[in-house]
Design an enzyme around this catalytic site. Structure first.
Site, PDB file in Angstrom:
ATOM      1  N   ALA A   8      -1.091   6.987 -13.465  1.00 22.63           N
ATOM      2  CA  ALA A   8       0.355   7.197 -13.582  1.00 22.63           C
ATOM      3  C   ALA A   8       0.671   8.569 -14.161  1.00 22.63           C
ATOM      4  CB  ALA A   8       0.956   6.103 -14.455  1.00 22.63           C
ATOM      5  N   ALA A   9      -0.261   9.506 -13.986  1.00 23.13           N
ATOM      6  CA  ALA A   9      -0.061  10.829 -14.589  1.00 23.13           C
ATOM      7  C   ALA A   9       0.579  11.827 -13.631  1.00 23.13           C
ATOM      8  CB  ALA A   9      -1.397  11.384 -15.078  1.00 23.13           C
ATOM      9  N   ARG A  14       8.469  14.123  -6.072  1.00 22.51           N
ATOM     10  CA  ARG A  14       9.419  13.706  -5.039  1.00 22.51           C
ATOM     11  C   ARG A  14      10.583  12.879  -5.596  1.00 22.51           C
ATOM     12  NH1 ARG A  14       4.555  11.613  -1.278  1.00 22.51           N
ATOM     13  NH2 ARG A  14       3.501  11.694  -3.291  1.00 22.51           N
ATOM     14  N   GLY A  74      -5.298  15.661  -9.479  1.00 22.42           N
ATOM     15  CA  GLY A  74      -5.516  14.712  -8.389  1.00 22.42           C
ATOM     16  C   GLY A  74      -5.987  13.349  -8.881  1.00 22.42           C
ATOM     17  N   GLY A 137      -2.963   7.581   3.366  1.00 25.33           N
ATOM     18  CA  GLY A 137      -4.315   7.988   3.737  1.00 25.33           C
ATOM     19  C   GLY A 137      -4.849   7.038   4.793  1.00 25.33           C
ATOM     20  N   ASN A 224       7.449   6.833  -3.821  1.00 26.32           N
ATOM     21  CA  ASN A 224       7.273   8.264  -4.090  1.00 26.32           C
ATOM     22  C   ASN A 224       8.601   8.990  -4.243  1.00 26.32           C
ATOM     23  OD1 ASN A 224       4.310   8.321  -3.835  1.00 26.32           O
ATOM     24  ND2 ASN A 224       4.769   7.668  -1.757  1.00 26.32           N
ATOM     25  N   TYR A 362      42.621 -10.364 -26.554  1.00 27.61           N
ATOM     26  CA  TYR A 362      41.410  -9.787 -27.121  1.00 27.61           C
ATOM     27  C   TYR A 362      41.062 -10.562 -28.374  1.00 27.61           C
ATOM     28  CZ  TYR A 362      38.158  -6.996 -29.709  1.00 27.61           C
ATOM     29  OH  TYR A 362      37.060  -6.611 -30.424  1.00 27.61           O
TER      30      TYR A 362
HETATM   31  C1  UD1 Z   1      -2.392   8.101  -2.519  1.00 27.86           C
HETATM   32  C2  UD1 Z   1      -3.740   8.110  -1.793  1.00 27.86           C
HETATM   33  C3  UD1 Z   1      -3.526   7.714  -0.337  1.00 27.86           C
HETATM   34  C4  UD1 Z   1      -2.906   6.335  -0.290  1.00 27.86           C
HETATM   35  C5  UD1 Z   1      -1.620   6.295  -1.118  1.00 27.86           C
HETATM   36  C6  UD1 Z   1      -1.162   4.865  -1.272  1.00 27.86           C
HETATM   37  C7  UD1 Z   1      -5.147   9.820  -2.862  1.00 27.86           C
HETATM   38  C8  UD1 Z   1      -5.698  11.183  -2.776  1.00 27.86           C
HETATM   39  N1  UD1 Z   1      -4.335   9.423  -1.869  1.00 27.86           N
HETATM   40  O1  UD1 Z   1      -1.563   9.088  -1.943  1.00 27.86           O
HETATM   41  O2  UD1 Z   1      -4.768   7.681   0.349  1.00 27.86           O
HETATM   42  O3  UD1 Z   1      -2.643   5.976   1.038  1.00 27.86           O
HETATM   43  O4  UD1 Z   1      -1.834   6.798  -2.438  1.00 27.86           O
HETATM   44  O5  UD1 Z   1       0.041   4.781  -1.979  1.00 27.86           O
HETATM   45  O6  UD1 Z   1      -5.495   9.113  -3.790  1.00 27.86           O
HETATM   46  N2  UD1 Z   1      -1.870  10.444 -10.157  1.00 27.86           N
HETATM   47  C9  UD1 Z   1      -2.454  10.743 -11.372  1.00 27.86           C
HETATM   48  N3  UD1 Z   1      -2.977  12.001 -11.544  1.00 27.86           N
HETATM   49  C10 UD1 Z   1      -2.979  12.939 -10.573  1.00 27.86           C
HETATM   50  C11 UD1 Z   1      -2.371  12.608  -9.338  1.00 27.86           C
HETATM   51  C12 UD1 Z   1      -1.840  11.355  -9.154  1.00 27.86           C
HETATM   52  O7  UD1 Z   1      -2.484   9.915 -12.280  1.00 27.86           O
HETATM   53  O8  UD1 Z   1      -3.470  14.028 -10.836  1.00 27.86           O
HETATM   54  C13 UD1 Z   1      -1.268   9.118  -9.976  1.00 27.86           C
HETATM   55  C14 UD1 Z   1       0.210   9.185  -9.629  1.00 27.86           C
HETATM   56  O9  UD1 Z   1       0.990   9.126 -10.816  1.00 27.86           O
HETATM   57  C15 UD1 Z   1       0.414   7.948  -8.759  1.00 27.86           C
HETATM   58  C16 UD1 Z   1      -0.954   7.720  -8.139  1.00 27.86           C
HETATM   59  O10 UD1 Z   1      -1.887   8.468  -8.888  1.00 27.86           O
HETATM   60  O11 UD1 Z   1       0.775   6.807  -9.524  1.00 27.86           O
HETATM   61  C17 UD1 Z   1      -1.007   8.139  -6.671  1.00 27.86           C
HETATM   62  O12 UD1 Z   1      -0.639   9.502  -6.566  1.00 27.86           O
HETATM   63  P1  UD1 Z   1       0.326  10.011  -5.421  1.00 27.86           P
HETATM   64  O13 UD1 Z   1       0.510  11.457  -5.585  1.00 27.86           O
HETATM   65  O14 UD1 Z   1       1.531   9.151  -5.344  1.00 27.86           O
HETATM   66  O15 UD1 Z   1      -0.620   9.760  -4.137  1.00 27.86           O
HETATM   67  P2  UD1 Z   1      -0.163   9.581  -2.640  1.00 27.86           P
HETATM   68  O16 UD1 Z   1       0.146  10.922  -2.067  1.00 27.86           O
HETATM   69  O17 UD1 Z   1       0.860   8.533  -2.546  1.00 27.86           O
HETATM   70 CA    CA Z   2       2.051   7.322  -4.052  1.00 28.81          CA
END
Ligand code: UD1
Ligand code: CA
Length: 449
Positions: A8-9, A14, A74, A137, A224, A362
């Site tokens: 959740a970081a 978006r 990531g 993905g 998102n 009231y």
């Molecule tokens: C991600 C998946 C994708 C999948 C989709 C499902 C990856 C690379 N991709 O894409 O394959 O289909 O979710 O919903 O995993 N987060 C962190 N730290 C980071 C980046 C993200 O904690 O550095 C957390 C975000 O807060 C979020 C979750 O990881 O809760 C997913 O990240 P997000 O950027 O929403 O990934 P998607 O592009 O949706």
């Molecule tokens: Ca997501």
């Protein structure tokens, strides 16, 4: 003790919000709450939430271990950071994203059951068939097994045709995960360390990665942006409405009835359109609520009727009717068989059984005795600009139209005030007062015989 990591970081770019994405409200709870509930329902005891600096101080109430990831490089990097903070174990480790509030416990159970470290199955991964186009993905298969996951932005045209998606729910054999997690690289369209790349790394190390298909892709939709948030809210709300309907509640129009988890509604209650019920509300049997009503932390006994009104932090006795256009806020205790009519506001007020305030009043910081009648236009003047004061109205008292009761003041049992009276001193039981300021015209004489 089984463990899970919840990511959740992410910046939640978006959402275009100062508030962390996973704390955005969905039917009265932060999105993250639903994910944690579903995990806990499957017996997960320790949950590590990977958070950013903004989210961390707001995680207190969730009962989780928090690990901060800065910078956010990531989803794979997020898991690296979490694993560093955890004592290594040879056990199944669940990883889920905090932005998928519609998940249910069954999915988490099924994916954990798919891992079999001894048989070389190092990963169970939830997948879902989805209508295209989609930014999820893509799951590239090799027969019954998963070969790799390709992020939408990195996918070829052919891969973008695949309609089996990575849901973002993983159950890893922790030892295998630790063996490959250090090998992620950021050579991809987003320049990030993708958790999804652990799949090809595991396959390369001769482990198996098995798909666990979600029955309904809507359960795994990620949120998102705020459009997806509203879609998720509609789904969650529909789910809540259906559960209550199956439990014996009539909901005339689920599309405009807004419920929250954690409310209770008794059998044969009817909810009319455009009504929301939230907080710890508990509704008895055969109540009828709406249309156009809002209840929050309302405790209603059986057969209560509320029409086009707002009832907050208030308990209401059996058969009482409220509205239309009443506003009961903050700490009222309303008895049985009470009648509260249009344009009546109650704050911190007790109304005993059978009392009536049928129009335009009231009542603040007041105690109204049994069967007392509050005339139209009655005001408790409870505030002198600095302090609030109580008003007490006795049993069977009759407060004439347009009376002002200047608190602190008591109108005794059976006493009455004439129309337009301004009461600034206590009125003894049975007395009659009129005028401004109120003066006694003596108790009503018993009818001559
Ligand atoms: C991600 C998946 C994708 C999948 C989709 C499902 C990856 C690379 N991709 O894409 O394959 O289909 O979710 O919903 O995993 N987060 C962190 N730290 C980071 C980046 C993200 O904690 O550095 C957390 C975000 O807060 C979020 C979750 O990881 O809760 C997913 O990240 P997000 O950027 O929403 O990934 P998607 O592009 O949706
Ligand atoms: Ca997501």
């Amino acid at each position: 003790m089984s463990r899970a990591i919840v990511l959740a970081a992410g910046k939640g770019t978006r959402m275009k919000s100062k508030q962390p994405k996973v704390l955005h409200d969905l039917c009265g709870r932060p999105m993250l709450w639903y994910v944690l509930e579903a995990l806990r329902a499957t017996g997960i005891e320790q949950i590590v939430v990977v958070a950013n600096e903004e989210l961390k101080p707001q995680l207190g109430e969730f009962g989780v271990t928090c690990v901060v990831q800065t910078p956010q490089r990531g989803t794979g990097h997020a898991v690296q950071v979490a694993l560093e903070a955890l004592e290594p174990r040879n056990a199944t480790l669940v990883v889920a994203y905090g932005d998928m509030p519609l998940v249910d416990a069954t999915i988490f159970e099924d994916v954990q059951a798919a891992v079999d470290a001894d048989a070389g199955t190092a990963l169970g991964l939830v997948t879902a068939r989805m209508p295209l186009p989609s930014n999820f993905g893509r799951v590239v298969r090799n027969g019954a097994m998963i070969e790799k996951i390709v992020e939408f932005r990195d996918a070829t045209t052919a891969e973008r045709e695949i309609d089996e998606m990575n849901a973002g729910i993983y159950a890893f054999d922790e030892r295998a995960l630790r063996a490959v997690i250090g090998k992620l690289n950021d050579k991809n369209a987003q320049g990030e360390l993708y958790l999804t790349d652990t799949v090809s790394l595991l396959v390369g190390a001769s482990y198996r990665c098995v798909p666990v298909q979600a029955l309904d892709y809507r359960l795994v939709l990620g949120v998102n942006d705020r459009v997806e948030l509203s879609t998720a809210r509609a789904t969650m709300n529909e789910r809540l409405c259906h559960a209550h309907m199956r439990n014996g509640v009539t909901i005339v129009d689920p599309a405009t009835t807004y419920l929250e988890p954690g409310i209770f509604i008794g059998n044969d209650t009817i909810i009319e359109p455009n009504t929301s019920i939230g907080g710890n509300s508990v509704l008895g049997e055969r109540t009828r609520i709406g249309p156009n009503s809002r209840l929050y932390n309302a405790r209603l006994d059986d057969d209560v009727r509320i029409t086009e009104s707002v009832v907050l932090d208030t308990s209401v006795g059996a058969r009482t009717t409220i509205g239309p256009f009443a506003h009961l806020r903050q700490g009222n205790v309303v008895g049985a068989d009470v009648s509260i009519g249009d344009y009546v506001e109650l704050k911190n007020t007790r109304m005993a059984a059978g009392a009536k305030a049928n129009h335009l009043a009231y009542l603040g910081d007041a105690t109204v005795g049994e069967k007392a009648n509050i005339g139209a236009g009655t005001i408790t003047c409870n505030y002198d600009g600095v302090h609030k004061y109580p008003t007490t109205i006795g049993r069977n008292a009759f407060i004439g139209s347009n009376s002002s009761l200047v608190a602190p003041v008591t109108v005794g049992d059976g006493a009455s005030t004439g129309a337009g009276t301004v009461v600034i001193r206590d009125v003894p039981g049975g007395d009659r007062v009129v005028g401004n300021p109120a003066r006694s015209i003596g108790a009503k004489k018993a009818p001559s015989t």
